[in-house]
Structure formats: C-alpha cells, structure tokens
Motif scaffolding. Sequence first.
Motif, PDB file in Angstrom:
ATOM      1  N   TRP A  89     -19.769  -0.831  12.493  1.00 14.08           N
ATOM      2  CA  TRP A  89     -20.762  -0.295  13.429  1.00 14.08           C
ATOM      3  C   TRP A  89     -21.745  -1.423  13.703  1.00 14.08           C
ATOM      4  N   SER A  90     -21.816  -1.882  14.929  1.00 14.16           N
ATOM      5  CA  SER A  90     -22.710  -2.990  15.247  1.00 14.16           C
ATOM      6  C   SER A  90     -23.234  -2.861  16.665  1.00 14.16           C
ATOM      7  N   TYR A 110     -17.888   0.160  17.443  1.00 14.27           N
ATOM      8  CA  TYR A 110     -17.621   0.812  16.160  1.00 14.27           C
ATOM      9  C   TYR A 110     -16.120   0.975  15.972  1.00 14.27           C
ATOM     10  N   ARG A 111     -15.707   1.105  14.720  1.00 17.43           N
ATOM     11  CA  ARG A 111     -14.302   1.354  14.399  1.00 17.43           C
ATOM     12  C   ARG A 111     -14.214   2.447  13.344  1.00 17.43           C
ATOM     13  N   VAL A 112     -13.215   3.304  13.496  1.00 16.14           N
ATOM     14  CA  VAL A 112     -12.906   4.312  12.486  1.00 16.14           C
ATOM     15  C   VAL A 112     -11.875   3.720  11.534  1.00 16.14           C
ATOM     16  N   ALA A 240      -6.575  -3.790  22.037  1.00 14.97           N
ATOM     17  CA  ALA A 240      -6.764  -2.570  22.823  1.00 14.97           C
ATOM     18  C   ALA A 240      -7.687  -1.619  22.075  1.00 14.97           C
ATOM     19  N   PRO A 241      -8.832  -1.247  22.669  1.00 19.90           N
ATOM     20  CA  PRO A 241      -9.739  -0.333  21.984  1.00 19.90           C
ATOM     21  C   PRO A 241      -9.073   1.011  21.696  1.00 19.90           C
ATOM     22  N   GLY A 242      -9.514   1.624  20.613  1.00 21.18           N
ATOM     23  CA  GLY A 242      -8.921   2.886  20.220  1.00 21.18           C
ATOM     24  C   GLY A 242      -9.138   3.980  21.243  1.00 21.18           C
ATOM     25  N   GLY A 243      -8.079   4.699  21.563  1.00 25.55           N
ATOM     26  CA  GLY A 243      -8.187   5.827  22.472  1.00 25.55           C
ATOM     27  C   GLY A 243      -8.570   7.076  21.704  1.00 25.55           C
TER      28      GLY A 243
END
Length: 392
Positions: A89-90, A110-112, A240-243
């Motif tokens: 998270w940034s 952010y990433r899960v 590719a960003p998460g869908g």
Amino acid sequence: MGGVARTRRPLVRPAAAALCCAAVLAGCGPTGDLGDRPDREAVQRLLDGRAAALLHRDEPAYLAGAVPARRAAERQVFRNLADVPLAAWSYRVVSVDGGDRPAARVELDYRVKGYDSAPVAAQESVRLGQDGDGQWRVAAEGADGDQLWEQGPVRVVRGTHSLVLGTTGTASLKTYAADADRAVPAVLRAWGTRGWGGRIVVEVPASLRNMGELLGAPADAYRDIAAVTTGEAGGPASDAPGGRVIVNPEAFGELSAFGRRVVLTHEATHVATRSATAPGTPLWLSEGFADWVAYRGTGRSAPAVAPELARDVAAGHVPRALPSDAAFGTRAAGLAQAYEGAWLACRFIAEEWGDARLVALYRAGADTRRVLGIGTDELTARWRAYVERELG
C-alpha cells in the motif's frame, strides 16, 4: 442468454489513469509542519508514514495525520480493512495545490497478497487542513467512486481459486467463492495460465446501490447486469494490474446455479485475458470469447443460448455486421443480440479453425488475415451464414 443475466466489462484502456475497482484511502500520515503552504515532498513523507501505519496495523499512527473532525471516519475505514490481506500500500503525490483550499492529487497503489502480481492503482484528491498547532493533516478526500471498505467492514472468504471480499454475511460470501472455484478451471482449460495467476478477486457489495457507488456510476445502469470486471487492459502479463469482479447481488441472486457459473466464468475470462486485450481489440471478440468460454462444453444449443437473436432471424432479420463496440453499452438497444452474435462469432471460429486458433486470434488483436487467412469482410459473410444456419 437463456435467462442468464448479462454481464458487462467496462472498457478500460491502457491510457486510463484510474480503475473502477481500485482501492482508495487517501490521507496524511504522521503529522508534519508544512508551513503556510503544503509542500509536495512533505506531503509525500506524510503519506508514506500513513501507508506504513496501515500496513503495520498501527491505528494511532494512522489517525495522527487526520484532523480531529476526520478521525472517526478514518478510524472506521482503518478497521473495515482489518481482514483484507494487503501485500503493499503506497502513495505517490502527483501534484499539490496550495490555494485557499490546499489539496493534493494522489495516486494510490496497492496489492492483495497472493492475488495481485502488480499494483492496482487509483487517483484521488486529498484536501489538507491545519490544526491549531499549524500542522497539516488530511481534512477530506474524494474519488470517482466509493471503495468497498468505505461501505462497511470487509469480510474475507478464501476459495481454491478465489478471494471474495464483501460487506455481506460470511455464509453468502462462501457461495460466491464456491461458484468462482467452479468457474476458474473452465477458464484455465480454455486460456491457460499465461497472463494471469489462475485466481480472481470478487467484490460483493451489499446492494445494487452500493455497486453503483463502487463504480462511480448510476446504479440503474447496472440493474440487469449480474457482474462486471474492472481492470486495466493491455501491457506485459507480469505488469497487468489485478482485475476485480464486482457483483450486483440483486441480479446475481436471481440466477440459477447454471447462470451463476456462466456469469462468473465470463468475468473470470476477462480477468485472464486483460493482459492480451489491446486498445484495438473489438468488443465482439472480447465479449464473445468470454461467453464462448462460459458456454464451452455445456451442451447448450445455439437457440437456447441466443434466444433474442434467434427471434430476429426467424423474423427475417439476420445481422448485417459483427456487433460494434457501441452495441455493448449497458443502455444500448439490442444489447442481448450483441452478446449473442459475438458468442456465435467465436463459436463459429472455434468450430471452423479450432479452439487454439480462436485463442491465437484474441492474442493477435483480432488480426483475422494473419491468424485465419481471411479478411474481416469474408469472416463477417461466413458468420452471417452460420448465424442463419444455426438459428434459422
């Protein structure tokens, strides 16, 4: 589609700056003296501290950057995020406006954990305010749409191939995970693992109204749509960003078990193919391919899957051209026929040239001459004959 509520993927091209489903929680980190006018570097330091506090679940440090009047709302959002497995998270400050109402334009990444190979991004405006001590803190924030954790505590259910985030009860979220876990293997069989991790994140708001708020759009635009997939198309697979698959619980709840599987398989296909979806990929191919994957191997006949188009053909109205991109608008007349015609186009290609060639056509950006050996005009003519033959 035989009683199955239609799904739609909002068209998001690589140039788009923000994602419909992106997480947004803008604010300042630990307090800092920025003088009479906010300074970009100082705002960045504050946001860096706020991000670190969120990731380390340090509530006091997180709230320290908000003005007192804002802290109750920020505390609730902080706690709503407690169960979401965040890997990163940034913030990045894009610009700072030091006018009468100081504000900053901020990009959040952010990433899960375990689901996003690259950050999901969002943009937001953060208004800054000073306390009596002269220190700047976040006073308000605004974005194109709400985020799930701004609507209530987020409950998390993990499936074999899915992560379901929702503001409804855990029992209902488990049914979504079970449906998603049946859908993803069908996508893997058709598309493989290239360009995605073989897992999806499903967001389940409490109502249609909440869905509209997540998407920053009028809820009525999605009343008859069971789910949408959001995300940024194109780019290398690793970037590719998460869908996100966002569900309309009201329309989804009216579906049969078969209908739920079709919807989630369709949406999971969009997640899988997003890295191969180029700016020029026509919607007849991207939507038709998703329906082809969803109905592949189900044994459903063409008239059962395409009843609206079948009625048109029976009345002597065979479509003259492949569906245009505009035909897939949520309020477009003949939306059902557009989906059905697109599905039949992909079904025809798979039957005529083979499944692998259909996948290759998608990856080639619909270059029919290179992949199929014929131009679009000839493909259209042969598809029209196929539609008439299958539905007549």
